[in-house]
Design an enzyme around this catalytic site. Structure first.
Site, PDB file in Angstrom:
ATOM      1  N   LYS A 159      48.677   3.079  89.028  1.00  0.00           N
ATOM      2  CA  LYS A 159      48.265   4.321  89.679  1.00  0.00           C
ATOM      3  C   LYS A 159      48.888   5.493  88.929  1.00  0.00           C
ATOM      4  CE  LYS A 159      47.327   5.938  94.333  1.00  0.00           C
ATOM      5  NZ  LYS A 159      45.866   5.965  94.251  1.00  0.00           N
TER       6      LYS A 159
HETATM    7  N1  PPE Z   1      40.939   2.664  93.529  1.00  0.00           N
HETATM    8  C1  PPE Z   1      41.274   3.925  93.181  1.00  0.00           C
HETATM    9  C2  PPE Z   1      40.807   4.452  91.884  1.00  0.00           C
HETATM   10  C3  PPE Z   1      42.044   4.686  94.047  1.00  0.00           C
HETATM   11  O1  PPE Z   1      42.396   5.920  93.700  1.00  0.00           O
HETATM   12  C4  PPE Z   1      42.447   4.151  95.302  1.00  0.00           C
HETATM   13  C5  PPE Z   1      43.275   4.967  96.249  1.00  0.00           C
HETATM   14  C6  PPE Z   1      42.074   2.837  95.612  1.00  0.00           C
HETATM   15  C7  PPE Z   1      41.321   2.120  94.701  1.00  0.00           C
HETATM   16  C8  PPE Z   1      42.488   2.170  96.898  1.00  0.00           C
HETATM   17  O2  PPE Z   1      43.862   1.870  96.907  1.00  0.00           O
HETATM   18  P1  PPE Z   1      44.707   1.789  98.256  1.00  0.00           P
HETATM   19  O3  PPE Z   1      44.884   3.186  98.726  1.00  0.00           O
HETATM   20  O4  PPE Z   1      45.972   1.143  97.870  1.00  0.00           O
HETATM   21  O5  PPE Z   1      43.921   0.971  99.213  1.00  0.00           O
HETATM   22  N2  PPE Z   1      43.134   6.360  96.158  1.00  0.00           N
HETATM   23  C9  PPE Z   1      44.181   7.236  96.643  1.00  0.00           C
HETATM   24  C10 PPE Z   1      44.041   8.660  96.132  1.00  0.00           C
HETATM   25  C11 PPE Z   1      42.843   9.414  96.555  1.00  0.00           C
HETATM   26  C12 PPE Z   1      42.891  10.871  96.103  1.00  0.00           C
HETATM   27  O6  PPE Z   1      41.834  11.509  96.116  1.00  0.00           O
HETATM   28  O7  PPE Z   1      43.962  11.386  95.770  1.00  0.00           O
HETATM   29  C13 PPE Z   1      44.317   7.149  98.152  1.00  0.00           C
HETATM   30  O8  PPE Z   1      43.416   6.681  98.846  1.00  0.00           O
HETATM   31  O9  PPE Z   1      45.380   7.529  98.645  1.00  0.00           O
END
Ligand code: PPE
Length: 304
Positions: A159
């Protein structure tokens, strides 16, 4: 979204007033993308504010930092405590939480190794990511013309701030085409994820989601949904998907901390329809879990 300001932000071990949480323009990460972050949610429960899978998020934060040879200077437990303090001191019943670690000020040039590591934790109220409507009626999405970055370029499993340049391209394109979200394929044509969400399809009662090896963020919501699906006796497969699998799916939904569990109504104009029964079942259980209404998932919540 425009930011709703709160009182304090945690910066390098201290709570500072929101307006004072600043960095220098020569911060390494601003120029070279050398930052990693997390997105976490705190929910209002009958026992007060509780953070969903906080320790797992902080473990992922530490793993992301390790990829940049960043020593955060705080243990996972210390960061967990820092998050709780930040929420308490801001007196928020529920919020979104954004821990960030960047290579800071002091050296320029691509090599990040000598730049100091700066860690911060910001919190703010963030109601619904794709809109309240989206949670009920679903969203229209499109396959992006932007490819997911390769696992040997900017690894999607980390991330990192840099990853979100790719997401930003896809999001701008999606919005300009009238879609709420863009879905990225990898160079092999396998479906990866949305710009801020993982993706699932349902066909003939079987749930499928792209495997980590296709180049996705290993979402904590994705994991939670896989556990819930298993508990509800839905078979779940991690298997490569191609765009036609989306067009022909019975149901599609996306998952993420910010987005939660969002049904997909159409893909490139191929109508999937209103939220289907499997999506609704998983969504209902997920919302009970995060709000502390389902004792089966009580251990996922950390009280503030
Ligand atoms: N893929 C991506 C690319 C992504 O950014 C997120 C979270 C996920 C999958 C899902 O991961 P999880 O939150 O662990 O289930 N995206 C974060 C950021 C969004 C933003 O606009 O800033 C979030 O949901 O917090």
């Amino acid at each position: 979204m425009a930011l709703p300001e709160v009182e304090f932000i945690w910066m390098d071990g201290k709570l500072v007033p929101w307006a004072d949480a600043k960095v220098h323009v020569l911060t390494h990460a601003l120029h070279y993308g050398t930052g990693v972050f997390e997105g976490i949610r705190c929910y209002a429960t009958d026992d007060g504010p509780a953070v969903f899978r906080l320790t797992e998020h902080m473990q992922r934060f530490e793993r992301s930092a390790r990829m940049l040879f960043m020593d955060l200077g705080y243990s996972v437990d210390e960061m967990v405590e820092a998050v709780k303090t930040t929420i308490r001191e801001n007196d928020l019943p529920a919020c979104y939480i954004r821990p960030l670690a960047v290579r800071g000020y002091g050296f320029m040039g691509v090599d990040p190794i000598n730049s100091p590591v700066q860690v911060s934790i910001a919190v703010w109220p963030w109601e619904s990511y794709l809109g309240e409507e989206a949670l009920v009626h679903g969203v229209d999405v499109g396959i992006s013309s932007w490819r997911q970055r390769s696992i040997n370029a900017i690894p999607p499993g980390i991330k990192s701030s840099a990853s979100y340049l790719n997401s930003g391209f896809a999001k701008i394109e999606a919005n300009r085409h009238g879609y709420a979200e863009g879905i990225m394929l990898n160079e092999a044509g396998h479906v990866c994820e949305g710009t801020g969400e993982n993706l699932f399809i349902v066909r003939d009662g079987v749930i499928s989601t792209p495997p980590v090896s296709d180049g996705i963020l290993e979402g904590i919501t994705r994991d939670s949904i896989m556990v819930i699906a298993d508990d509800l006796d839905y078979p779940v497969l991690e298997e490569s998907l191609v765009r036609t699998d989306l067009y022909m799916a019975d149901e599609i939904f996306m998952t993420g901390t910010a987005a939660e569990v969002v049904p997909v109504r159409s893909v490139d104009g191929h109508v999937i329809g209103d939220a289907g029964p499997v999506t609704l079942d998983l969504q209902k259980t997920y919302f009970s879990a995060v709000r502390g209404q389902d004792p089966a998932y009580g251990e996922w919540l950390e009280r503030v």
